[in-house]
Design a protein around this motif. Structure first.
Motif, PDB file in Angstrom:
ATOM      1  N   ARG A  85      50.187 -27.434 -25.173  1.00 56.99           N
ATOM      2  CA  ARG A  85      48.988 -28.109 -25.662  1.00 56.99           C
ATOM      3  C   ARG A  85      47.834 -27.133 -25.503  1.00 56.99           C
ATOM      4  NH1 ARG A  85      46.303 -33.346 -25.421  1.00 56.99           N
ATOM      5  NH2 ARG A  85      44.116 -32.945 -25.015  1.00 56.99           N
ATOM      6  N   ILE A  86      47.011 -27.012 -26.539  1.00 57.32           N
ATOM      7  CA  ILE A  86      45.798 -26.202 -26.458  1.00 57.32           C
ATOM      8  C   ILE A  86      44.617 -27.123 -26.724  1.00 57.32           C
ATOM      9  CG2 ILE A  86      44.528 -24.221 -27.337  1.00 57.32           C
ATOM     10  CD1 ILE A  86      47.169 -23.110 -28.383  1.00 57.32           C
ATOM     11  N   ASP A  87      43.700 -27.177 -25.767  1.00 57.61           N
ATOM     12  CA  ASP A  87      42.485 -27.959 -25.975  1.00 57.61           C
ATOM     13  C   ASP A  87      41.629 -27.277 -27.035  1.00 57.61           C
ATOM     14  OD1 ASP A  87      43.286 -29.677 -23.944  1.00 57.61           O
ATOM     15  OD2 ASP A  87      42.032 -28.707 -22.419  1.00 57.61           O
ATOM     16  N   ALA A  88      40.799 -28.065 -27.706  1.00 58.91           N
ATOM     17  CA  ALA A  88      39.876 -27.497 -28.690  1.00 58.91           C
ATOM     18  C   ALA A  88      39.083 -26.379 -28.022  1.00 58.91           C
ATOM     19  CB  ALA A  88      38.926 -28.572 -29.205  1.00 58.91           C
ATOM     20  N   VAL A  89      38.812 -25.326 -28.783  1.00 58.86           N
ATOM     21  CA  VAL A  89      38.096 -24.184 -28.228  1.00 58.86           C
ATOM     22  C   VAL A  89      37.049 -23.689 -29.215  1.00 58.86           C
ATOM     23  CG1 VAL A  89      39.808 -22.515 -29.069  1.00 58.86           C
ATOM     24  CG2 VAL A  89      38.350 -21.908 -27.125  1.00 58.86           C
ATOM     25  N   SER A  90      35.913 -23.274 -28.669  1.00 54.68           N
ATOM     26  CA  SER A  90      34.875 -22.638 -29.476  1.00 54.68           C
ATOM     27  C   SER A  90      34.273 -21.517 -28.636  1.00 54.68           C
ATOM     28  CB  SER A  90      33.798 -23.648 -29.891  1.00 54.68           C
ATOM     29  OG  SER A  90      33.189 -24.205 -28.738  1.00 54.68           O
ATOM     30  N   ILE A  91      33.450 -20.697 -29.281  1.00 53.87           N
ATOM     31  CA  ILE A  91      32.765 -19.623 -28.581  1.00 53.87           C
ATOM     32  C   ILE A  91      31.266 -19.882 -28.721  1.00 53.87           C
ATOM     33  CG2 ILE A  91      32.320 -17.143 -28.470  1.00 53.87           C
ATOM     34  CD1 ILE A  91      35.129 -16.706 -29.633  1.00 53.87           C
ATOM     35  N   VAL A  92      30.560 -19.774 -27.592  1.00 51.68           N
ATOM     36  CA  VAL A  92      29.110 -19.990 -27.590  1.00 51.68           C
ATOM     37  C   VAL A  92      28.407 -18.736 -27.077  1.00 51.68           C
ATOM     38  CG1 VAL A  92      29.324 -22.496 -27.285  1.00 51.68           C
ATOM     39  CG2 VAL A  92      29.081 -21.022 -25.274  1.00 51.68           C
ATOM     40  N   ASP A  93      27.153 -18.581 -27.522  1.00 54.62           N
ATOM     41  CA  ASP A  93      26.373 -17.446 -27.042  1.00 54.62           C
ATOM     42  C   ASP A  93      25.695 -17.802 -25.718  1.00 54.62           C
ATOM     43  OD1 ASP A  93      24.067 -18.959 -27.633  1.00 54.62           O
ATOM     44  OD2 ASP A  93      23.595 -17.803 -29.445  1.00 54.62           O
ATOM     45  N   ALA A  94      24.872 -16.896 -25.219  1.00 54.51           N
ATOM     46  CA  ALA A  94      24.216 -17.095 -23.922  1.00 54.51           C
ATOM     47  C   ALA A  94      23.311 -18.322 -23.905  1.00 54.51           C
ATOM     48  CB  ALA A  94      23.418 -15.845 -23.553  1.00 54.51           C
ATOM     49  N   ASN A  95      22.858 -18.779 -25.087  1.00 52.54           N
ATOM     50  CA  ASN A  95      22.001 -19.965 -25.172  1.00 52.54           C
ATOM     51  C   ASN A  95      22.799 -21.242 -25.409  1.00 52.54           C
ATOM     52  OD1 ASN A  95      19.550 -18.486 -24.858  1.00 52.54           O
ATOM     53  ND2 ASN A  95      19.782 -17.799 -26.990  1.00 52.54           N
ATOM     54  N   GLY A  96      24.124 -21.130 -25.465  1.00 52.96           N
ATOM     55  CA  GLY A  96      24.958 -22.311 -25.688  1.00 52.96           C
ATOM     56  C   GLY A  96      25.134 -22.667 -27.147  1.00 52.96           C
ATOM     57  N   VAL A  97      24.676 -21.795 -28.043  1.00 55.58           N
ATOM     58  CA  VAL A  97      24.800 -22.030 -29.475  1.00 55.58           C
ATOM     59  C   VAL A  97      26.206 -21.602 -29.915  1.00 55.58           C
ATOM     60  CG1 VAL A  97      23.932 -21.396 -31.769  1.00 55.58           C
ATOM     61  CG2 VAL A  97      22.338 -21.691 -29.850  1.00 55.58           C
ATOM     62  N   VAL A  98      26.874 -22.481 -30.658  1.00 51.15           N
ATOM     63  CA  VAL A  98      28.221 -22.177 -31.132  1.00 51.15           C
ATOM     64  C   VAL A  98      28.157 -21.041 -32.146  1.00 51.15           C
ATOM     65  CG1 VAL A  98      30.242 -23.076 -32.356  1.00 51.15           C
ATOM     66  CG2 VAL A  98      29.050 -24.523 -30.705  1.00 51.15           C
ATOM     67  N   VAL A  99      28.860 -19.957 -31.862  1.00 46.92           N
ATOM     68  CA  VAL A  99      28.920 -18.829 -32.794  1.00 46.92           C
ATOM     69  C   VAL A  99      30.261 -18.774 -33.511  1.00 46.92           C
ATOM     70  CG1 VAL A  99      27.191 -17.445 -31.590  1.00 46.92           C
ATOM     71  CG2 VAL A  99      29.599 -17.221 -30.961  1.00 46.92           C
ATOM     72  N   ASP A 100      31.254 -19.484 -32.964  1.00 47.64           N
ATOM     73  CA  ASP A 100      32.572 -19.578 -33.601  1.00 47.64           C
ATOM     74  C   ASP A 100      33.122 -20.956 -33.259  1.00 47.64           C
ATOM     75  OD1 ASP A 100      35.271 -19.496 -34.367  1.00 47.64           O
ATOM     76  OD2 ASP A 100      35.539 -17.426 -33.701  1.00 47.64           O
ATOM     77  N   PRO A 101      33.312 -21.802 -34.299  1.00 48.67           N
ATOM     78  CA  PRO A 101      33.795 -23.154 -34.020  1.00 48.67           C
ATOM     79  C   PRO A 101      35.239 -23.194 -33.509  1.00 48.67           C
ATOM     80  CG  PRO A 101      33.680 -22.790 -36.374  1.00 48.67           C
ATOM     81  CD  PRO A 101      33.097 -21.572 -35.712  1.00 48.67           C
ATOM     82  N   GLY A 102      35.944 -22.081 -33.593  1.00 46.84           N
ATOM     83  CA  GLY A 102      37.286 -21.999 -33.023  1.00 46.84           C
ATOM     84  C   GLY A 102      38.301 -22.895 -33.696  1.00 46.84           C
ATOM     85  N   ILE A 103      39.128 -23.526 -32.883  1.00 54.30           N
ATOM     86  CA  ILE A 103      40.208 -24.372 -33.405  1.00 54.30           C
ATOM     87  C   ILE A 103      40.148 -25.749 -32.760  1.00 54.30           C
ATOM     88  CG2 ILE A 103      41.744 -22.414 -33.890  1.00 54.30           C
ATOM     89  CD1 ILE A 103      43.266 -23.207 -31.285  1.00 54.30           C
ATOM     90  N   PRO A 104      40.659 -26.758 -33.482  1.00 60.72           N
ATOM     91  CA  PRO A 104      40.719 -28.093 -32.881  1.00 60.72           C
ATOM     92  C   PRO A 104      41.880 -28.166 -31.882  1.00 60.72           C
ATOM     93  CG  PRO A 104      41.694 -28.127 -35.063  1.00 60.72           C
ATOM     94  CD  PRO A 104      41.138 -26.746 -34.857  1.00 60.72           C
ATOM     95  N   GLU A 105      41.932 -29.251 -31.165  1.00 64.52           N
ATOM     96  CA  GLU A 105      43.016 -29.475 -30.214  1.00 64.52           C
ATOM     97  C   GLU A 105      44.373 -29.400 -30.911  1.00 64.52           C
ATOM     98  OE1 GLU A 105      44.928 -33.405 -28.232  1.00 64.52           O
ATOM     99  OE2 GLU A 105      42.788 -33.137 -27.888  1.00 64.52           O
ATOM    100  N   GLN A 106      45.313 -28.769 -30.248  1.00 67.77           N
ATOM    101  CA  GLN A 106      46.695 -28.687 -30.717  1.00 67.77           C
ATOM    102  C   GLN A 106      47.537 -29.394 -29.657  1.00 67.77           C
ATOM    103  OE1 GLN A 106      47.370 -26.881 -33.733  1.00 67.77           O
ATOM    104  NE2 GLN A 106      45.140 -26.953 -33.781  1.00 67.77           N
ATOM    105  N   PRO A 107      47.961 -30.644 -29.890  1.00 66.12           N
ATOM    106  CA  PRO A 107      48.604 -31.414 -28.816  1.00 66.12           C
ATOM    107  C   PRO A 107      50.005 -30.949 -28.412  1.00 66.12           C
ATOM    108  CG  PRO A 107      48.508 -32.701 -30.822  1.00 66.12           C
ATOM    109  CD  PRO A 107      47.763 -31.435 -31.094  1.00 66.12           C
ATOM    110  N   ASN A 108      50.769 -30.378 -29.330  1.00 66.58           N
ATOM    111  CA  ASN A 108      52.114 -29.932 -28.957  1.00 66.58           C
ATOM    112  C   ASN A 108      52.601 -28.933 -29.995  1.00 66.58           C
ATOM    113  OD1 ASN A 108      54.453 -29.726 -27.442  1.00 66.58           O
ATOM    114  ND2 ASN A 108      55.448 -31.426 -28.494  1.00 66.58           N
TER     115      ASN A 108
END
Length: 183
Positions: free
Chosen positions: A136-159
Motif C-alpha cells: 500500500r502506498i499512501d497518497a504523496v505530494s511534494i511541497v516547497d519550503a512554504n508548504g505550497v504543492v509543487v508536485d501533486p504526486g500520486i493518489p493512494e494505491q491500496p494494494n
C-alpha cells in the motif's frame, strides 16, 4: 532453566527417592563466539541481525527493513543509503536520486508511506532471493519550503503488486537489492 523446571515438575510427581546431586549429569552450554556483523546501512538505522541471515526468513526480514528504510529516507529526504544497499538496482538509484533532488530543491515529501499488505515466503536460489508482495502506498505530494504543492504526486494505491530481488553479499553478510518494483 527449562531443564530445572522439567526436573522440578517430574520430581514432584515421582514417588522414588531422588539420586544424590553428584550422580546427575551436569549441563553447560558450549562456549560460542559470535563475530560482530559489520555495520550495513545508515549507522543510526542499520540492517538488523534478523535480516542478515542467508535464508528465506532473512530475505523477508530484509524486505521489511528495506520498506522501513524507504519510508525513512523519503522523510529526510536522502538517497545514499538506498544506493549503498542497492548498488546495482536501477529503481533504487532512481528513488535515491529523486530523494536527493527533492532535498536539493529544499522541498519535502508529504505522505507516501509504504506498508506491506501480503508477504509470501521468499524464493531462494543459491545466493539470490525473490519476494513478490502486495504493498500500500499512501497518497504523496511534494511541497516547497512554504508548504505550497509543487508536485501533486500520486493518489493512494491500496494494494499494488510489487517485488524485490536480492543477492547475498558474503563480505557484508547481508542481502543487497538487485531489482525493486512498487506496482
Amino acid at each position: 532453566m527449562a531443564l530445572t523446571l522439567a526436573t522440578a515438575l517430574l520430581s514432584a510427581c515421582s514417588t522414588e527417592a531422588e539420586a544424590p546431586s553428584e550422580s546427575l549429569p551436569t549441563t553447560s552450554a558450549p562456549a560460542t563466539t559470535t563475530e560482530a556483523l559489520p555495520v550495513v546501512g545508515p549507522p543510526d538505522f542499520p540492517v538488523p541481525p534478523e535480516a542478515r541471515t542467508q535464508d528465506a526468513a532473512g530475505a523477508e526480514a530484509f524486505l521489511r527493513y528495506w520498506i522501513d528504510l524507504l519510508n525513512r529516507q523519503r522523510a529526510i529526504p536522502a538517497g545514499q543509503p538506498l544506493r549503498d544497499l542497492g548498488p546495482d538496482c536501477d529503481e533504487c538509484r532512481r528513488i535515491a536520486d529523486n530523494n536527493d533532488a527533492t532535498a536539493a530543491a529544499r522541498e519535502t515529501y508529504v505522505g507516501g508511506n509504504v506498508t506491506l499488505n501480503d508477504v509470501p515466503p521468499a524464493v531462494l536460489t543459491g545466493d539470490r532471493a525473490e519476494v513478490i508482495f502486495g504493498a500500500r502506498i499512501d497518497a504523496v505530494s511534494i511541497v516547497d519550503a512554504n508548504g505550497v504543492v509543487v508536485d501533486p504526486g500520486i493518489p493512494e494505491q491500496p494494494n499494488i503488486g510489487s517485488g524485490i530481488r536480492l543477492i547475498w553479499s558474503e563480505s557484508l553478510r547481508s542481502w543487497l537489492v538487485t531489482e525493486f518494483n512498487l506496482g
